[in-house]
Design an enzyme around this catalytic site. Structure first.
Site, PDB file in Angstrom:
ATOM      1  N   CYS A  63       0.914  -1.230  -0.149  1.00 44.77           N
ATOM      2  CA  CYS A  63      -0.036   0.294  -0.024  1.00 44.77           C
ATOM      3  C   CYS A  63       0.770   1.338   0.026  1.00 44.77           C
ATOM      4  O   CYS A  63       1.638   1.446   0.905  1.00 44.77           O
ATOM      5  CB  CYS A  63      -0.850   0.257   1.309  1.00 44.77           C
ATOM      6  N   TYR A 194      -5.091   5.057  -9.171  1.00 43.47           N
ATOM      7  CA  TYR A 194      -6.323   4.219  -8.739  1.00 43.47           C
ATOM      8  C   TYR A 194      -7.294   4.341  -9.472  1.00 43.47           C
ATOM      9  O   TYR A 194      -8.299   3.514  -9.761  1.00 43.47           O
ATOM     10  CB  TYR A 194      -6.578   4.477  -7.201  1.00 43.47           C
TER      11      TYR A 194
END
Ligand code: GSH
Length: 321
Positions: A63, A194
């Site tokens: 992440c 994203y």
């Protein structure tokens, strides 16, 4: 995700989308700040004084948001002050899970199997996604903060009395420029990849990809010195680095941001490598977790096949050891 403290069955790895198919990221819910004396920070409540060994950082190495917290912890010399727990790289149907993948940990505090249990410990009726990073107060047994933008800022100053450091990632004289560049880099690049990857319409994808490459082009043009704002490393560099280092190995493929690679940008490549070679930073980059994690997102890559390359990233990482 959690709804009133219960894990819901209809959990989807794809996050929310608006009516045009644009990906929407959840707003973080725990916003307290650690400060030198425990006084309240810019948001949330007080009572979180800086102390060695009191706080734990939960992260996923895949992440980018968690990684920026991990990097600032390293840059500020806080490894012995704030312990870290790493979740497995793949999201399960119960979200992030602890411990059976190489480089991941068991939960040392509660023996939790999933990250959502940490959220319901903090707030039994929590509704929302159980995201990382999480900063946890082991003394009061509460969640301090789950927004990485806050976490990196508090780590920059809160622990100065415990571990003095010459490095200031958010110096007052650069603050307005850092804030405005951060906002644009977040929108177009950090979250832009994203938005491209999780777009559910061609138009939403096209729009996101346009922003990603316009920003990369702009940053390539801006990088005349060592760092984005001149000769000092700032939080803007940390926030940019976490996306650059994942780009060629993950986003270019699984998020379809494939117009160019970072390797096609000479200054951005050198800049990424410069940051990667700062003491301790390479240890925060686990390419196995990154590629395993991104290529296991079922909605984007149903069979979970992980590509073998790219060779230039492998070579770069190999050159560090
Ligand atoms: N605003 C948060 C975003 C964190 C975030 O979106 N983390 C992702 C991983 S990269 C996550 O935990 N997702 C789990 C989920 O959405 O269920 C931050 O920057 O701290």
């Amino acid at each position: 995700m959690l709804v009133d403290g219960k894990w819901t069955d209809n959990w989807q790895p794809v996050q929310k989308a608006d009516e045009k198919g644009r990906f929407i990221r959840q707003v973080s819910g725990f916003r307290n700040w650690i400060t030198p004396d425990g006084s309240a920070g810019p948001t949330g409540e007080g009572g979180f004084a800086a102390e060695a060994g009191r706080y734990r950082l939960y992260v996923a190495l895949i992440c980018p948001w968690a990684s920026r917290a991990l990097i600032v912890r390293k840059l500020k010399g806080l490894e012995n002050v704030i312990p870290v727990t790493v979740v497995n790289p793949t999201l399960t149907d119960q979200g992030w899970a602890f411990g059976d993948y190489p480089g991941a940990d068991d939960d040392p505090l509660f023996g939790a199997r999933h990250m959502h249990e940490i959220y319901t410990r903090a707030e039994p009726a929590f509704t929302g996604r159980a995201t990382v990073p999480v900063l946890w107060d082991m003394q009061r047994n509460v969640m301090v903060n789950n927004e990485s933008a806050d976490i990196i800022r508090m780590l920059d100053t809160a622990f100065e009395g415990i571990v003095p450091s010459d490095l200031r990632l958010y110096p007052a004289d650069l603050a307005p420029r850092i804030d405005s560049l951060n906002a644009r880099i977040y929108e177009d690049l950090n979250n832009g990849v994203y938005r491209a990857g999780f777009a559910t319409s061609q138009a939403a994808y096209d729009e996101a990809v346009e922003g990603v490459f316009a920003m990369l082009d702009e940053l390539e043009g801006r990088l005349t010195g060592d760092y984005l704002l001149g000769d000092r490393l700032t939080e803007t560099d940390v926030r940019t680095f976490v996306t650059l280092i994942r780009f060629d190995a993950a986003y270019h493929g699984v998020f379809k941001t494939n117009r160019r690679q970072i390797a096609d940008y000479p200054r951005l490549s050198a800049y990424m490598e410069r940051i990667l070679r700062l003491p301790g930073i390479a240890k925060t980059v686990n390419m196995d977790h990154i590629t395993r994690g991104y290529y296991s997102i079922k909605s984007l890559n149903p069979n979970g096949i992980r590509p073998t390359g790219p060779a230039h990233i492998e070579a770069l990482l190999a050159s560090l050891t």
